[in-house]
Design a protein around this motif. Sequence first.
Motif, PDB file in Angstrom:
ATOM      1  N   ASN A   1      -0.935   2.351   8.943  1.00 34.59           N
ATOM      2  CA  ASN A   1       0.043   1.737   8.040  1.00 34.59           C
ATOM      3  C   ASN A   1      -0.153   2.174   6.592  1.00 34.59           C
ATOM      4  O   ASN A   1       0.818   2.359   5.854  1.00 34.59           O
ATOM      5  N   ASP A   2      -1.398   2.332   6.175  1.00 37.55           N
ATOM      6  CA  ASP A   2      -1.651   2.748   4.799  1.00 37.55           C
ATOM      7  C   ASP A   2      -1.195   4.182   4.532  1.00 37.55           C
ATOM      8  O   ASP A   2      -0.969   4.557   3.378  1.00 37.55           O
TER       9      ASP A   2
ATOM     10  N   VAL B   1      -1.258  -4.817  13.353  1.00 35.72           N
ATOM     11  CA  VAL B   1      -1.583  -3.922  14.457  1.00 35.72           C
ATOM     12  C   VAL B   1      -0.320  -3.535  15.230  1.00 35.72           C
ATOM     13  O   VAL B   1      -0.135  -2.370  15.610  1.00 35.72           O
ATOM     14  N   ASN B   2       0.564  -4.480  15.453  1.00 37.46           N
ATOM     15  CA  ASN B   2       1.799  -4.191  16.187  1.00 37.46           C
ATOM     16  C   ASN B   2       2.734  -3.271  15.406  1.00 37.46           C
ATOM     17  O   ASN B   2       3.374  -2.388  15.982  1.00 37.46           O
ATOM     18  N   ILE B   3       2.807  -3.466  14.094  1.00 38.08           N
ATOM     19  CA  ILE B   3       3.644  -2.583  13.280  1.00 38.08           C
ATOM     20  C   ILE B   3       3.034  -1.184  13.243  1.00 38.08           C
ATOM     21  O   ILE B   3       3.747  -0.180  13.261  1.00 38.08           O
ATOM     22  N   ALA B   4       1.705  -1.120  13.229  1.00 36.98           N
ATOM     23  CA  ALA B   4       1.034   0.184  13.260  1.00 36.98           C
ATOM     24  C   ALA B   4       1.386   0.940  14.536  1.00 36.98           C
ATOM     25  O   ALA B   4       1.607   2.161  14.517  1.00 36.98           O
ATOM     26  N   LEU B   5       1.458   0.216  15.652  1.00 36.63           N
ATOM     27  CA  LEU B   5       1.860   0.849  16.910  1.00 36.63           C
ATOM     28  C   LEU B   5       3.275   1.405  16.791  1.00 36.63           C
ATOM     29  O   LEU B   5       3.563   2.535  17.218  1.00 36.63           O
TER      30      LEU B   5
ATOM     31  N   LEU C   1       7.114   0.454   6.051  1.00 36.94           N
ATOM     32  CA  LEU C   1       6.040   0.362   5.068  1.00 36.94           C
ATOM     33  C   LEU C   1       5.443  -1.039   5.121  1.00 36.94           C
ATOM     34  O   LEU C   1       6.174  -2.024   5.097  1.00 36.94           O
ATOM     35  N   VAL C   2       4.136  -1.132   5.186  1.00 36.34           N
ATOM     36  CA  VAL C   2       3.466  -2.436   5.292  1.00 36.34           C
ATOM     37  C   VAL C   2       2.703  -2.694   4.005  1.00 36.34           C
ATOM     38  O   VAL C   2       1.560  -2.266   3.832  1.00 36.34           O
ATOM     39  N   GLY C   3       3.350  -3.388   3.076  1.00 41.72           N
ATOM     40  CA  GLY C   3       2.718  -3.720   1.807  1.00 41.72           C
ATOM     41  C   GLY C   3       2.594  -5.215   1.638  1.00 41.72           C
ATOM     42  O   GLY C   3       2.461  -5.963   2.598  1.00 41.72           O
ATOM     43  N   GLY C   4       2.663  -5.645   0.382  1.00 40.08           N
ATOM     44  CA  GLY C   4       2.563  -7.072   0.104  1.00 40.08           C
ATOM     45  C   GLY C   4       1.129  -7.559   0.087  1.00 40.08           C
ATOM     46  O   GLY C   4       0.176  -6.792   0.192  1.00 40.08           O
ATOM     47  N   HIS C   5       0.997  -8.868  -0.026  1.00 37.08           N
ATOM     48  CA  HIS C   5      -0.332  -9.466  -0.219  1.00 37.08           C
ATOM     49  C   HIS C   5      -0.770 -10.245   1.000  1.00 37.08           C
ATOM     50  O   HIS C   5      -1.658 -11.087   0.921  1.00 37.08           O
ATOM     51  N   CYS C   6      -0.149  -9.990   2.150  1.00 37.10           N
ATOM     52  CA  CYS C   6      -0.543 -10.675   3.394  1.00 37.10           C
ATOM     53  C   CYS C   6      -0.891  -9.667   4.475  1.00 37.10           C
ATOM     54  O   CYS C   6      -2.057  -9.400   4.738  1.00 37.10           O
ATOM     55  N   ILE C   7       0.136  -9.084   5.091  1.00 36.30           N
ATOM     56  CA  ILE C   7      -0.096  -8.195   6.230  1.00 36.30           C
ATOM     57  C   ILE C   7      -0.947  -6.993   5.839  1.00 36.30           C
ATOM     58  O   ILE C   7      -1.829  -6.576   6.589  1.00 36.30           O
TER      59      ILE C   7
ATOM     60  N   ASP D   1       3.316   4.509  -2.890  1.00 34.22           N
ATOM     61  CA  ASP D   1       2.680   5.635  -2.202  1.00 34.22           C
ATOM     62  C   ASP D   1       3.681   6.757  -1.938  1.00 34.22           C
ATOM     63  O   ASP D   1       3.342   7.942  -2.031  1.00 34.22           O
ATOM     64  N   VAL D   2       4.913   6.366  -1.606  1.00 35.53           N
ATOM     65  CA  VAL D   2       5.968   7.363  -1.388  1.00 35.53           C
ATOM     66  C   VAL D   2       6.202   8.150  -2.675  1.00 35.53           C
ATOM     67  O   VAL D   2       6.259   9.387  -2.672  1.00 35.53           O
ATOM     68  N   ILE D   3       6.334   7.415  -3.770  1.00 39.44           N
ATOM     69  CA  ILE D   3       6.619   8.040  -5.072  1.00 39.44           C
ATOM     70  C   ILE D   3       5.477   8.956  -5.505  1.00 39.44           C
ATOM     71  O   ILE D   3       5.701  10.084  -5.958  1.00 39.44           O
ATOM     72  N   GLN D   4       4.244   8.490  -5.342  1.00 35.02           N
ATOM     73  CA  GLN D   4       3.092   9.290  -5.745  1.00 35.02           C
ATOM     74  C   GLN D   4       2.997  10.582  -4.954  1.00 35.02           C
ATOM     75  O   GLN D   4       2.730  11.652  -5.508  1.00 35.02           O
TER      76      GLN D   4
END
Length: 431
Positions: A292-293, A219-223, A258-264, A340-343
């Motif tokens: 973020n997505d 949520v904070n990174i989204a802000l 960019l918020v990826g990975g298998h946690c956040i 997502d950037v590449i696509q």
Amino acid sequence: MYEQLLRKEATLAVIGLGYVGLPIALEFAKKLRVIGFDINAGRVEMMKNGIDPSGELEKEAFEGTDITFTDSLDVLRQAQFYIVAVPTPIDEHAQPDLKPLLGASSSVGKVLKKGDYVVFESTVYPGCTEEDCIPVMEKLSGLKFPQDFKVGYSPERINPGDKEHTLTSIVKVVAGCDEESLDIIAKVYELVVDAGVHRASSIRVAEAAKIIENTQRDVNIALMNELSMIFDRMNINTYEVLEAAGTKWNFLKFSPGLVGGHCIGVDPYYLTYKAKELGYDAKVILSGRTTNDNMGAYIARKTVQMMIKKGKDVARSRVLVMGATFKENVEDIRNSKVADVIQELRNFSVNVDIVDPHADSSELHHEYGFRLTPKEEVRSDYDAVIVAVSHKPYAEKDEAYFKSITSDNAVLVDIKGLFRGKIKDLQYWSL
């Protein structure tokens, strides 16, 4: 149980030997007898030879350990204390995918004996351990919980690529199904966690604590990402704003990206899924997830806009994307938002080359449908370069390097602001 483990009259097993499970197994194996179990026979063979398939641990980490690596349930059956550390991903609809977790619960259920302990480390929504995992183990073992076996929860806090905040140096949250199990589980983890343990009042509290750790960051990174889009329209550099605001003692230091990975990028969906099931729409959390997505597509569109302003023919242009893993200095490509950037660039008919010093080209192709560009095929006439991941080798580059691989009027997109204040001639942009 605790004393039996210390005397090696009982064996501890770790199920799932990925970036979470393997470090745990090896750390315990310095003091206890350990079975490392994984269903992937190829990975098991690598670990038998002292190789970490995740690329996180050196060969020295395997030395001086009492551990047996296996994919056999007959071997797993010899344990009495089980730690489950399998991934908990989401599916294509952003719904929790419990197949790995329920599969591990099935494996444990097939070998479970009276008096055994099972501790889950996988990130789940509150209630999952008791509502989903325990019934599977009861059914397959024929045993009754909690009379015949004990269950606990101790969420993982491993940070891939981080050599400072490791298993031993991070306080471990532990929970048990009763006071006796809590005490034993806490003592077992205290054997390897120098920072100590925090005893949660219940399994659900421990599950909830884990899931909000990453939801809070998301949520904070989204802000920060939303602010970066606003400040871009104002022609203000976000990182300069954050530096100024960060001089206040209570300002929280988050950055856009960019918020990826298998946690956040995954865990919040477990919480919103459970909230929905209970009749509540988690508006703030889902809003942050949406922001973020969508960042990958936003960065690609911004790149194309800048190229057009520089007079580039987008359909004939070529862009180099530097970095494909989900974060810096790791090999892990799971849920990498660079894809997502590449696509999105390809949706604009842009020709895209991708390089990364850590990622595996065949894994990228299997997961996302693109391969890395061989070093000898990297060009000297790119119309734009996107530094997508702040790998250490990239941080050491300078403007002369970027000018050597770009055409006239090229654009440098620096997602994490690595080169802010260092680029004078190229068109420069960062979040």
